[in-house]
Design an enzyme around this catalytic site. Structure first.
Site, PDB file in Angstrom:
ATOM      1  N   ASP A  99       0.840  -1.207   0.000  1.00 53.21           N
ATOM      2  CA  ASP A  99       0.000   0.000   0.000  1.00 53.21           C
ATOM      3  C   ASP A  99       0.871   1.251   0.000  1.00 53.21           C
ATOM      4  OD1 ASP A  99      -2.201  -1.656   0.189  1.00 53.21           O
ATOM      5  OD2 ASP A  99      -2.318  -1.489   2.376  1.00 53.21           O
TER       6      ASP A  99
HETATM    7  N1  URA Z   1      -1.143  -5.957   3.948  1.00 52.34           N
HETATM    8  C1  URA Z   1      -1.681  -4.730   3.943  1.00 52.34           C
HETATM    9  O1  URA Z   1      -2.736  -4.487   4.505  1.00 52.34           O
HETATM   10  N2  URA Z   1      -1.017  -3.759   3.289  1.00 52.34           N
HETATM   11  C2  URA Z   1       0.165  -3.941   2.674  1.00 52.34           C
HETATM   12  O2  URA Z   1       0.744  -3.007   2.108  1.00 52.34           O
HETATM   13  C3  URA Z   1       0.724  -5.233   2.698  1.00 52.34           C
HETATM   14  C4  URA Z   1       0.045  -6.229   3.342  1.00 52.34           C
END
Ligand code: URA
Length: 228
Positions: A99
């Site tokens: 993310d």
């Molecule tokens: N899980 C998440 O919620 N976000 C990420 O960036 C990676 C794994």
């Protein structure tokens, strides 16, 4: 190697898109139109729209992704992408995604075959996250995370979870669903306030500042290839 694989290794397009270029007659090998079944050998000259293209050396980079960068090759909103942070000449793409606000270990490569394998759920690549959360998870919460929690796209597989401090956990999962860690923690009542991936497939970002990257060693690449 087949012409579509050569074009992919030259960074021209994915194999599927390379097939479209070949079918459209835009690819020449030694001055003659390339075909879907054309094999390219070492001294062959490959051109796309009349311009020579060359197979690139395989590159494997591990980036410590900083916050506020997007895990795509180009962003319509003009934000910094993870690809902007590594040398353009390598033409690597990220394996999987983090993310925009997640930091940590992100592999980038132009080895399409390995990238495909690592990203495939069947191979169950291990990913470890350091997760800062709201509240103070209890032992029962850790056990819930370990056993698997119910999400709207089904229950998660067993995971490893341990407490690092009162509100920071270490979580290791084998799946790679969208926003999985945040959704798991939301499901057990502890929304994530900060998320960092400390390890991906046994590769860690120790010694790399956010935004820094390094090349994998030959041994590390071999280990990824052989899944150990
Ligand atoms: N899980 C998440 O919620 N976000 C990420 O960036 C990676 C794994």
């Amino acid at each position: 190697m087949r012409l579509n694989a050569y074009l992919a290794r030259a960074g021209v397009a994915s194999r599927r898109k390379a097939d479209d270029l070949i079918k459209a007659g835009r690819v020449a090998v030694n001055g003659r139109p390339g075909q879907l079944n054309t094999f390219v050998q070492q001294h062959d000259v490959v051109e796309v729209d009349g311009k020579r293209v060359e197979k690139q050396r395989l590159a494997y980079l591990l980036l410590n992704k900083p916050r506020d960068t997007v895990t795509t090759a180009s962003d319509p909103q003009g934000r910094t992408t993870v690809v902007d942070l590594v040398p353009a000449a390598t033409r690597v793409v990220p394996v999987g995604r983090l993310d925009v606000d997640t930091t940590g270990a992100l592999l980038l490569t132009n080895d399409g075959e390995l990238a495909h394998r690592l990203a495939h759920p069947r191979y169950g690549v291990e990913k470890t996250y350091v997760v800062e959360v709201e509240g103070e998870p209890t032992d029962a919460t850790l056990e819930q995370l370990q056993a698997g929690v119910e999400l709207d796209d089904g229950a998660t597989a067993p995971a490893k979870a341990r407490r690092l401090t009162k509100n920071v956990l270490e979580l290791t999962i084998h799946e790679g669903r969208n926003r999985q860690v945040k959704r798991m923690l939301e499901a057990v009542g502890h929304p994530v306030t900060r998320l960092h991936r400390s390890e991906y497939a046994g590769l860690d970002v120790a010694g790399l500042e956010p935004g820094e990257w390094r090349e994998l060693t030959r041994d590390e690449v071999e280990r990824l290839r052989h899944g150990s």
